[in-house]
Design an enzyme around this catalytic site. Sequence first.
Site, short mmCIF file in Angstrom:
data_model
loop_
_atom_site.label_atom_id
_atom_site.label_comp_id
_atom_site.label_asym_id
_atom_site.label_seq_id
_atom_site.Cartn_x
_atom_site.Cartn_y
_atom_site.Cartn_z
N ASP A 24 61.91 11.74 -1.06
CA ASP A 24 61.40 10.41 -0.74
C ASP A 24 59.88 10.37 -0.74
OD1 ASP A 24 63.39 8.42 -0.54
OD2 ASP A 24 64.13 9.29 1.32
N CYS A 77 62.45 20.10 3.78
CA CYS A 77 63.91 20.02 3.59
C CYS A 77 64.28 19.24 2.34
CB CYS A 77 64.59 19.42 4.81
SG CYS A 77 64.15 17.71 5.14
N GLU A 84 58.38 11.29 5.17
CA GLU A 84 58.90 10.88 3.87
C GLU A 84 58.07 9.78 3.23
OE1 GLU A 84 63.56 10.90 4.18
OE2 GLU A 84 62.70 10.33 6.12
N HIS A 114 77.49 12.01 -10.62
CA HIS A 114 78.56 12.95 -10.28
C HIS A 114 78.43 14.24 -11.08
CE1 HIS A 114 81.26 9.65 -8.42
NE2 HIS A 114 80.64 10.32 -7.49
#
Length: 553
Positions: free
Chosen positions: A435, A482, A411, A184
């Site tokens: 990934d 991306c 990926e 977080h």
Amino acid sequence: MSELRGVGIGLGVAQGPVARMAEPLPAPSDAPSTLGADAELARVREAVAAVARELEERGATAGGAAREVLEAQAMMAEDPTLDSEVSTRTAAGKTGEFAVYDAFASFRDQLAAMGGYLGERAADLDDVAQRVIARLRGVAAPGVPDPGHPFVLVAKDLAPADTALLDLDKVLALVTTDGGPTSHTAILAREKSIVAVVGAVDAKGLVDGETVIVDAAKGAVTTQPTADELAQAQNRADARKAAASAPLTPGALKDGTAVPLLANLGKPGGAAEAVELGAEGVGLFRTEFLFLSATQAPTVEEQKKSYVELLSAFPGKKVVVRALDAGADKPLAFLNDAHEENPALGLRGLRALRASEDILREQLTALAQADAETEADLWVMAPMVSTVEETTYFTELAREYGIKTAGVMVEVPSSALLADRVLQIADFASIGTNDLTQYTLAADRLLGSVASFQDPWHPAVLRLIKATGDGGRVNGKPVGICGEAAADPLLAVVLVGLGATTLSMAPTALADVRASLLQYTREDAERIAAAALAADDAASARSAAQDAAETAG
């Protein structure tokens, strides 16, 4: 001078004196209660309710992603399982403080053992326990220090409640010894554009008052910096500020070669900011937000409403939507609830969708309907494609539903190595560097213990990106990036040199990348990429690219 390494969040650089977060409250004693079980449990429930309401109030004040995080933390505080565990301990004669400490610690250990996304929520549970215990003791909960001047905040990890309300006029940068790119702290640092380096284990040796440079682009904290290093860091910070305020122009190299700069988005609500920051479209729209908070798959109509909202924000512009990418750190009970020893290598992405094809068909239906009602240029891609057969399956199914442009995510190494064949079938490919790096170097991208391997600069990863770029060139098909790599200004140049035709990133990174591309021609980009490819490891690849970039032009 020395460098402490971690995972950089964002691309900024900042400098200033260290201020350390206060240490956690000491563990309560296991002395027996003198109040009785009912009284102890009542005290705990009052404290838990008060802490939950405080977290919700902080969330309402902070808004955005912080609100969602803090509301989730408030729900965690009032979890019935935890209440039951506390009740068991108070019934056994424990004090409220010890019952909370012991019950929460037990639950925390279970989360930590799960690893990945859930493992990183363990720190959030620690924070809730600290706040409840502090209330039971009648003392202030540990929080962000206030030395009376701007500072670099150093902590083991930051609780969402603290990160959400940071005074950005005071906090120059964040450095944590724990946490990873999905913690977080990292999520909120990105949202607030705070310079941050997380998982810098050696930062525990930093002391209050010492001056450091926090370089998120390099994932490094420089201690005892020289005057020249401080000046260089300030120049970079000034240059970033100037670039961010420069007039918006389409992404391009110095020689005019177009490199469209697109945005990665997780919700339709982020579209307006992306356009404001210069996004020329969307290179990755993650549809998971529609599914992750649901107990069952959303209806076609519910999905369509969100897709229409997104597409309407980009009339005439390309919008690439990724089909549901569930599994691994994003499990869905209604899609795949079977236990897997290694979910990152299990039934995830397109594999999971094929196993529950009705969900994929409903998503394609909703996307096609939204496309018919809007003026954006919709592209749809499948996640985690690893074979030519999977490529054929998805593209044929997408066309069955009227999707005009269907592509695949690259990926895993197999799809990169087969890119020349994959792109005979798919209309485009988009490389997910997070990934791809994970699977190439066999290093879980959610584990801080192997964070040093999670570096897209590694020549093995760059070779696979080049193979994909070559596959696109041979077949006359576009190849986008991306993953997080596209947000690194120098690596963005390398990616273009390897054959990427578009770059997609967090909207806050667009200005940096736009400015970086304008410094180099295509010939420069290819030469810089070749220098990185010739290296033996990530660090030397980055260094070689920097050296080549300095001689460009």
